[in-house]
Write an enzyme that holds these catalytic residues in place. Structure first.
Site, PDB file in Angstrom:
ATOM      1  N   ASP A 504       0.825  -1.176  -0.034  1.00  0.00           N
ATOM      2  CA  ASP A 504      -0.025   0.100   0.079  1.00  0.00           C
ATOM      3  C   ASP A 504       0.795   1.246   0.030  1.00  0.00           C
ATOM      4  O   ASP A 504       0.332   2.344  -0.440  1.00  0.00           O
ATOM      5  CB  ASP A 504      -0.793  -0.058   1.258  1.00  0.00           C
TER       6      ASP A 504
HETATM    7  C1  GLC Z   1      -0.667   2.201   5.869  1.00  0.00           C
HETATM    8  C2  GLC Z   1      -0.093   0.966   6.251  1.00  0.00           C
HETATM    9  C3  GLC Z   1      -0.186  -0.347   5.601  1.00  0.00           C
HETATM   10  C4  GLC Z   1      -1.736  -0.664   5.477  1.00  0.00           C
HETATM   11  C5  GLC Z   1      -2.593   0.466   4.881  1.00  0.00           C
HETATM   12  C6  GLC Z   1      -3.956   0.182   5.295  1.00  0.00           C
HETATM   13  O1  GLC Z   1      -0.818   2.302   4.248  1.00  0.00           O
HETATM   14  O2  GLC Z   1       1.349   1.319   6.194  1.00  0.00           O
HETATM   15  O3  GLC Z   1       0.312  -1.385   6.320  1.00  0.00           O
HETATM   16  O4  GLC Z   1      -2.037  -1.779   4.601  1.00  0.00           O
HETATM   17  O5  GLC Z   1      -2.327   1.522   5.776  1.00  0.00           O
HETATM   18  O6  GLC Z   1      -4.921   1.258   5.360  1.00  0.00           O
HETATM   19  C1  GLC Z   2      -1.577  -4.327   5.334  1.00  0.00           C
HETATM   20  C2  GLC Z   2      -2.553  -4.294   4.224  1.00  0.00           C
HETATM   21  C3  GLC Z   2      -2.617  -4.958   3.188  1.00  0.00           C
HETATM   22  C4  GLC Z   2      -1.363  -4.614   2.513  1.00  0.00           C
HETATM   23  C5  GLC Z   2      -0.370  -4.617   3.427  1.00  0.00           C
HETATM   24  C6  GLC Z   2       1.185  -4.113   2.768  1.00  0.00           C
HETATM   25  O1  GLC Z   2      -1.436  -5.459   5.765  1.00  0.00           O
HETATM   26  O2  GLC Z   2      -3.865  -4.944   5.099  1.00  0.00           O
HETATM   27  O3  GLC Z   2      -3.693  -4.957   2.250  1.00  0.00           O
HETATM   28  O4  GLC Z   2      -1.125  -5.448   1.161  1.00  0.00           O
HETATM   29  O5  GLC Z   2      -0.462  -3.744   4.461  1.00  0.00           O
HETATM   30  O6  GLC Z   2       1.199  -2.427   2.749  1.00  0.00           O
END
Ligand code: GLC
Ligand code: GLC
Length: 831
Positions: A504
């Site tokens: 993300d």
């Molecule tokens: C932020 C976090 C990531 C997560 C995302 C979800 O980007 O770093 O881990 O997946 O939020 O909202």
């Molecule tokens: C969090 C989110 C997942 C994402 C990950 C890496 O675990 O839930 O959707 O892939 O962060 O950013």
């Protein structure tokens, strides 16, 4: 200590595992419990109660809360996150034993107690302790099929003198909408309403208007008094540790009008020496049809509540409900049973890992001690991945989940990133254009087909964007997922990343320089061409499943064309995705490399190494081995494999959130455990059983029990993140419970290390283990039959099946056939 910029975390924090030996309890494997014996755990260690509609979170000192289905919209009891002191607020009991006041769970009173223990088990928690010749134990559980939590309090006089005791319960109601409850005080402080009748306290805030639900807290014994107004119960300037009524031993029978309604019963009793008394409390949630809401003006209809209370008003009834819960979990957890000399491995495979997978089924990423229950809904990609962790236990629910997820897909194949559990609708506010999302649907459906053989699911008519007028078969949804990638390729023939892919935080198209906007929803800048090697590899890997599925449905031409697209993708990866010693991660907005030795920071990323090798890329020509060596050299550390390295030491506008985190945390070179199993699986595909298992044990909580002080989170469940080698305190975990790490770790250990893998036509057996293992056995239920699989490794191999016998007869395929339902078979595998 001063912070010295530039020194690595390992230098600043002397973190040798042996320096930090500290356990707070132990596993009781026969009971499937983790037994906490030191109440001051380094962080609250929680459990979940509930299986379907009514859920609770409970910590080892009885902190936590309950909700009905949706932790934001139907929060039943109040909880304050990030509170001081930590974890204040919960389902508390107080004892006033002739002026000595204490709590069986140590909190909230924090008086000294003896023989404290908290047993977190499968869907229940027992907390108890003793003080002054009085022992108090509480069993908390949510019975199957009911919307309540049962709390059974057992008091035992272990002394030689009679004891005159007052027992107080305490629950603080939430005014239903958890976000509103924490923010909208100008309204909330005037809405609270309760009713008290006999030993039952009813919480009916907003019931007079649009709500048709209320909650109650009851006890199966007459009360000496009660309180429902928080300020009266506590005293305005007191904390939960010092309620005025409890310390004075005098309930005030207060009725809340607005402010903060609570429920506290006061029971008075005399316990003779050796005498044991039990009280059963029920915290329930009731919905009434609109025309049955009241029995008189302002008087709520309590018929359903009374019936519910009646279902648990004796010890025998509670025992029976508790036994059913045990049966349920024993049956859920009987699908895969491992016998292995290492108990740390057995307890993860047999109990805690599948149990955690069920939590991800129930809560996705919404509610834990790190997820507040008001933020995130169900993730399109998260829920598809979670499925591989529980499909073997709950096939029907998995099927329903797949249909729910697919119903939020858009008709061009793309997906809402999240959907709301209550409405099951896609949530546009959370952002979209995560171009990996669609492919995860293929992964989820393929996992379902391999486990169940239920091909009928592909013919289900499923809407796009929840619009019944725009529906197509689930198979057509898969085709659109696949074609979405084909239709969104960039200049190198690699998939466009969109907003982000699995990571993300790698926001290659978003360029956020405004602190007031969310990284998650910043719009893509126009004209970008960022491409993802991760999606490319996913396309090869899960595209192959699409081809198989299409072919088996007789869609030969479609399958052939899809194969051609996959071949083209493999060529694109080979031409533009290899950096010399590892796979590149991406091309950025400007077409520059990300995750290359040419970069100053972030030279190598874990995701593309794992995905490419899982997709088979580089396995034949030595590149996979090279990439795995690079992972070992640049990314692996004592506590797991970090996501990227070197960590980003400054903010890069064109990379986005990933470079917003301090080094070693979260996606910036943290051990983001979710992706470690990708490397573990890749190692098994390359035949390195030793390294695969070594990596597995670095992140697996039962192996970290001894360093609980450092690790901090529960030793029985995975955490999303462990601080990486560049962090201030490497090895410290955060965000336990709700993480894709649960399903991926389970998948990696059961299907790739132990190597018992559901496939379209049967159960494939292909272990890849450390060569010093002599063998192990697995009892596997699969499509209605039982496979008793014994694997022996007399030659101390890592991989390779030499001989298979089924019921004493040699067979020559590694795929064990689907046996008739109800039959049981002995399989012997010699490596
Ligand atoms: C932020 C976090 C990531 C997560 C995302 C979800 O980007 O770093 O881990 O997946 O939020 O909202
Ligand atoms: C969090 C989110 C997942 C994402 C990950 C890496 O675990 O839930 O959707 O892939 O962060 O950013």
């Amino acid at each position: 200590m001063m912070n010295h910029p530039g020194t690595s975390g390992a230098d600043r924090w002397n973190n040798s595992k042996t320096d930090l030996k500290m356990k707070y309890g132990h596993f009781d494997d026969a009971a499937r419990e983790y037994v906490i014996t030191q109440h001051k755990t380094p962080w609250p260690w929680i459990n979940y109660l509930g299986n379907k509609d009514f859920f609770s979170i409970i910590s080892n000192t009885a902190g936590g809360y309950s909700f009905y289905r949706d932790a934001r919209l139907r929060r039943i009891t109040r909880y304050r996150y990030n509170n001081v002191p930590a974890d204040d607020g919960g389902k508390y009991f107080y004892i006033n034993d002739n002026g000595s006041v204490w709590s069986p769970g140590w909190k909230p009173v924090k008086a000294e107690v003896e023989d404290y223990s908290c047993r977190h088990g499968m869907g229940y928690t027992r907390i108890g302790s003793a003080r002054g010749n009085l022992r108090a134990d509480i069993l908390y559980f949510v019975p199957l099929g009911d919307t309540c939590e049962v709390q059974r309090v057992t008091l035992r006089n272990t002394g030689a003198m009679p004891k005159h005791i007052k027992l107080f319960s305490f629950t603080e109601w939430c005014l239903w909408n958890a976000l509103d409850d924490q923010t909208n005080f100008q309204r909330n402080f005037s809405t609270g309403e309760v009713e008290v009748e006999e030993s039952v306290i009813y919480h009916k805030t907003e019931y007079r208007e649009r709500r048709n639900h209320y909650a109650f807290h009851s006890v199966n014994s007459p009360v000496a008094g009660f309180d429902t107004d928080r300020e009266t119960f506590l005293g305005i300037y007191n904390g939960f540790d010092h309620p005025e009524t409890v310390f004075s031993g005098r309930p005030r029978n207060s009725i809340a009008h607005g402010w903060s309604p609570v429920a506290s019963h006061c029971l008075e009793t005399v316990l003779e020496p050796g005498e044991v008394k039990e009280y059963i409390f029920v915290l329930g949630y009731i919905e009434n049809p609109d025309n049955e809401k009241f029995i008189a003006p302002k008087v709520i209809n309590k018929v359903r509540a009374k019936a519910m209370i009646g279902r648990y008003d004796t010890s025998e009834k509670v025992d029976a409900a508790f036994a059913k819960l045990k049966e349920y979990w024993d049956s859920q957890l009987s699908v895969i049973s491992l016998s292995h000399p290492d108990p740390r491995l057995e307890r993860m495979v047999n109990t805690w890992n599948p149990y955690q997978c069920m939590a991800t089924y129930n809560f996705s990423r919404s509610t834990s001690y790190f997820e507040s229950g008001i933020g995130r809904g169900m993730g399109f990609r998260d829920s598809n991945q979670d499925l591989v962790g529980y499909v073997q236990m709950i096939a029907q629910q998995s099927r329903d989940r797949i249909i729910d997820i697919a119903s939020t897909q858009l008709n061009d194949g793309s997906a809402y990133h999240q959907y709301q559990p209550l409405t099951k609708r896609g949530n546009a506010e959370i952002g979209g254009n995560f171009n990996d999302d669609p492919l995860w649907l293929i992964f989820g459906v393929a996992a379902y087909l391999k486990e169940t053989g239920d091909w009928s699911i592909l013919d289900e008519m499923v809407p796009f964007n929840n619009n019944p007028d725009d529906a197509a078969s689930l198979f057509e949804h898969l085709r659109r997922s696949f074609m979405y990638v084909v239709n969104h390729l960039g200049p190198h023939g690699l998939p466009l990343i969109g907003r982000a892919d699995w990571n993300d935080c790698l926001n290659l198209n978003c360029f956020s320089s405004n602190p007031d906007e969310s990284f998650q929803t910043t719009e893509n800048q126009k004209g970008g061409q960022a491409e993802s090697l991760f999606i490319a590899a996913m396309f090869v890997l899960y595209g192959a499943d699409f081809v198989t599925i299409a072919r088996r449905r007789g869609e030969i031409q479609m399958a052939d064309e899809a194969s051609d697209h996959i071949d083209a993708m493999v060529r694109a990866v080979n031409e533009h995705g290899w950096d010399g010693d590892w796979f590149l991660r991406a091309y950025d907005f400007y077409g520059r490399k990300v995750g290359s030795h040419e970069n100053e920071e972030g030279k190598i990323f874990i995701e593309s190494q794992g995905m490419c090798i899982m997709a088979g890329i580089g396995l034949e020509d030595g590149r996979a081995l090279k990439a795995l060596t690079s992972v070992n050299k640049h990314l692996a550390c004592e506590y797991g494999i970090v996501l990227n390295n070197p960590a980003f030491t400054k903010y890069y506008l064109h990379l986005g959130e990933i470079s917003s985190y301090p080094e070693g945390y979260k996606e910036n070179a943290g051990i983001f455990c979710h992706n470690n199993p990708w490397i573990i699986i890749a190692e098994t595909l390359a035949g390195n059983g030793h390294r695969a298992f070594d990596y597995y044990s670095r992140i697996t909580p039962s192996y970290l029990e001894e360093i609980s002080d450092l690790h901090k989170t529960e030793p029985y469940v995975y955490s999303q993140m462990i601080a990486g080698k560049d962090a201030f305190r490497p090895g410290e975990a955060k965000n336990s419970w709700l993480t894709g790490t649960a399903s991926w770790s389970y998948y990696a250990i059961t299907q790739y290390i132990l190597g018992i893998r559901p496939d379209y036509d049967g159960l494939l057996v292909d272990p890849c283990i450390p060569p010093d293992w002599g063998g192990f056995t697995v009892r596997r239920k699969f499509r209605g039959a039982v496979y008793n699989i014994e694997i022996i490794n007399p030659e101390h191999k890592s991989k390779g099946v030499w001989e298979i016998t089924v019921d004493g007869k040699k067979v020559d395929s590694c795929i064990l056939p689907v046996f008739p339902e109800g039959t049981e078979h002995d399989v012997k595998i010699t490596m």
